[in-house]
Write a protein that holds these residues in place. Sequence first.
Motif, PDB file in Angstrom:
ATOM      1  N   GLU A  17     -13.218 -85.831  27.968  1.00 30.46           N
ATOM      2  CA  GLU A  17     -11.839 -85.550  28.370  1.00 30.46           C
ATOM      3  C   GLU A  17     -11.788 -84.558  29.520  1.00 30.46           C
ATOM      4  O   GLU A  17     -10.985 -84.702  30.443  1.00 30.46           O
ATOM      5  N   ARG A  18     -12.651 -83.533  29.480  1.00 33.82           N
ATOM      6  CA  ARG A  18     -12.692 -82.554  30.570  1.00 33.82           C
ATOM      7  C   ARG A  18     -13.111 -83.215  31.884  1.00 33.82           C
ATOM      8  O   ARG A  18     -12.544 -82.945  32.938  1.00 33.82           O
ATOM      9  N   ALA A  19     -14.115 -84.090  31.824  1.00 39.66           N
ATOM     10  CA  ALA A  19     -14.576 -84.773  33.031  1.00 39.66           C
ATOM     11  C   ALA A  19     -13.470 -85.675  33.590  1.00 39.66           C
ATOM     12  O   ALA A  19     -13.236 -85.707  34.805  1.00 39.66           O
ATOM     13  N   ALA A  20     -12.780 -86.383  32.707  1.00 39.24           N
ATOM     14  CA  ALA A  20     -11.698 -87.265  33.145  1.00 39.24           C
ATOM     15  C   ALA A  20     -10.559 -86.455  33.767  1.00 39.24           C
ATOM     16  O   ALA A  20      -9.994 -86.846  34.794  1.00 39.24           O
ATOM     17  N   LYS A  21     -10.245 -85.299  33.179  1.00 43.00           N
ATOM     18  CA  LYS A  21      -9.188 -84.434  33.705  1.00 43.00           C
ATOM     19  C   LYS A  21      -9.559 -83.926  35.100  1.00 43.00           C
ATOM     20  O   LYS A  21      -8.744 -83.950  36.016  1.00 43.00           O
ATOM     21  N   TRP A  22     -10.802 -83.470  35.257  1.00 41.65           N
ATOM     22  CA  TRP A  22     -11.248 -82.977  36.560  1.00 41.65           C
ATOM     23  C   TRP A  22     -11.155 -84.079  37.604  1.00 41.65           C
ATOM     24  O   TRP A  22     -10.681 -83.853  38.709  1.00 41.65           O
ATOM     25  N   ASN A  23     -11.576 -85.287  37.239  1.00 41.12           N
ATOM     26  CA  ASN A  23     -11.515 -86.410  38.172  1.00 41.12           C
ATOM     27  C   ASN A  23     -10.077 -86.719  38.571  1.00 41.12           C
ATOM     28  O   ASN A  23      -9.794 -86.979  39.739  1.00 41.12           O
ATOM     29  N   ARG A  24      -9.167 -86.692  37.596  1.00 40.61           N
ATOM     30  CA  ARG A  24      -7.765 -86.955  37.900  1.00 40.61           C
ATOM     31  C   ARG A  24      -7.190 -85.900  38.840  1.00 40.61           C
ATOM     32  O   ARG A  24      -6.466 -86.209  39.777  1.00 40.61           O
ATOM     33  N   GLU A  25      -7.512 -84.625  38.569  1.00 44.05           N
ATOM     34  CA  GLU A  25      -6.967 -83.528  39.366  1.00 44.05           C
ATOM     35  C   GLU A  25      -7.493 -83.541  40.798  1.00 44.05           C
ATOM     36  O   GLU A  25      -6.779 -83.182  41.726  1.00 44.05           O
ATOM     37  N   HIS A  26      -8.710 -83.934  41.003  1.00 45.32           N
ATOM     38  CA  HIS A  26      -9.319 -83.871  42.331  1.00 45.32           C
ATOM     39  C   HIS A  26      -9.312 -85.206  43.072  1.00 45.32           C
ATOM     40  O   HIS A  26      -9.652 -85.263  44.244  1.00 45.32           O
ATOM     41  N   ARG A  27      -8.932 -86.259  42.402  1.00 42.53           N
ATOM     42  CA  ARG A  27      -8.929 -87.586  43.018  1.00 42.53           C
ATOM     43  C   ARG A  27      -7.994 -87.641  44.220  1.00 42.53           C
ATOM     44  O   ARG A  27      -8.367 -88.119  45.292  1.00 42.53           O
ATOM     45  N   GLU A  28      -6.787 -87.106  44.072  1.00 41.47           N
ATOM     46  CA  GLU A  28      -5.805 -87.179  45.151  1.00 41.47           C
ATOM     47  C   GLU A  28      -6.245 -86.342  46.348  1.00 41.47           C
ATOM     48  O   GLU A  28      -6.122 -86.771  47.490  1.00 41.47           O
ATOM     49  N   GLN A  29      -6.772 -85.170  46.091  1.00 42.39           N
ATOM     50  CA  GLN A  29      -7.255 -84.304  47.163  1.00 42.39           C
ATOM     51  C   GLN A  29      -8.376 -84.992  47.955  1.00 42.39           C
ATOM     52  O   GLN A  29      -8.382 -84.989  49.184  1.00 42.39           O
ATOM     53  N   THR A  30      -9.295 -85.621  47.259  1.00 44.61           N
ATOM     54  CA  THR A  30     -10.391 -86.345  47.904  1.00 44.61           C
ATOM     55  C   THR A  30      -9.862 -87.533  48.688  1.00 44.61           C
ATOM     56  O   THR A  30     -10.301 -87.800  49.809  1.00 44.61           O
ATOM     57  N   ARG A  31      -8.919 -88.237  48.116  1.00 39.43           N
ATOM     58  CA  ARG A  31      -8.328 -89.403  48.770  1.00 39.43           C
ATOM     59  C   ARG A  31      -7.648 -89.005  50.087  1.00 39.43           C
ATOM     60  O   ARG A  31      -7.797 -89.674  51.113  1.00 39.43           O
TER      61      ARG A  31
END
Length: 173
Positions: A17-31
């Motif tokens: 869950e922590r890994a999925a949360k981090w990915n969600r939070e940083h996905r837009e910034q990376t995009r």
Amino acid sequence: MNWKDSFTEEQLQIRRERAAKWNREHREQTRISTKKWQQKNKKHIKAYHSTEEFRKKNRERVQAFKNRNPWYNSWQCIKQRCSNPKSKSYRYYGGKGIKNLLSLAEIKCLWERDSAQLLKMPTIDRINNDADYKLENCRFIEQALNSKKMWQEQRIKKGKTLKNYADHVIGDM
């Protein structure tokens, strides 16, 4: 000893869950940063990506990755079946509520545990077909065995067991 053996199932779920949360939070910034870079270098990217040299290198890179990580394709297929409504198999998996709870590291662990590299055509199998894709519910088996198992389970669910068939034939005489 496997690193997962030192964690309980709850601790592993928290890590997922922590890994999925981090990915969600940083996905837009990376995009956003990727889009900016692509806009800035659009002409160069388009010119290079349309060359045969790029296509050849990309095919080689993809093939090398698949050779190093043969379990990756199984993981991708599981993700598609369970989470992509446009997938042909979604109605049999995600549509029935089956979830993918396996990480890529767990798929690799399964691959090594079951010595899947020794099989001719290894496929992932859920021991309990009504349960999710979890480490304790999955294994790699030969594709022919997996197909036979699926066929037999479908016949049993429809009530077409060998005994029922024999009773039907004998009863008609």
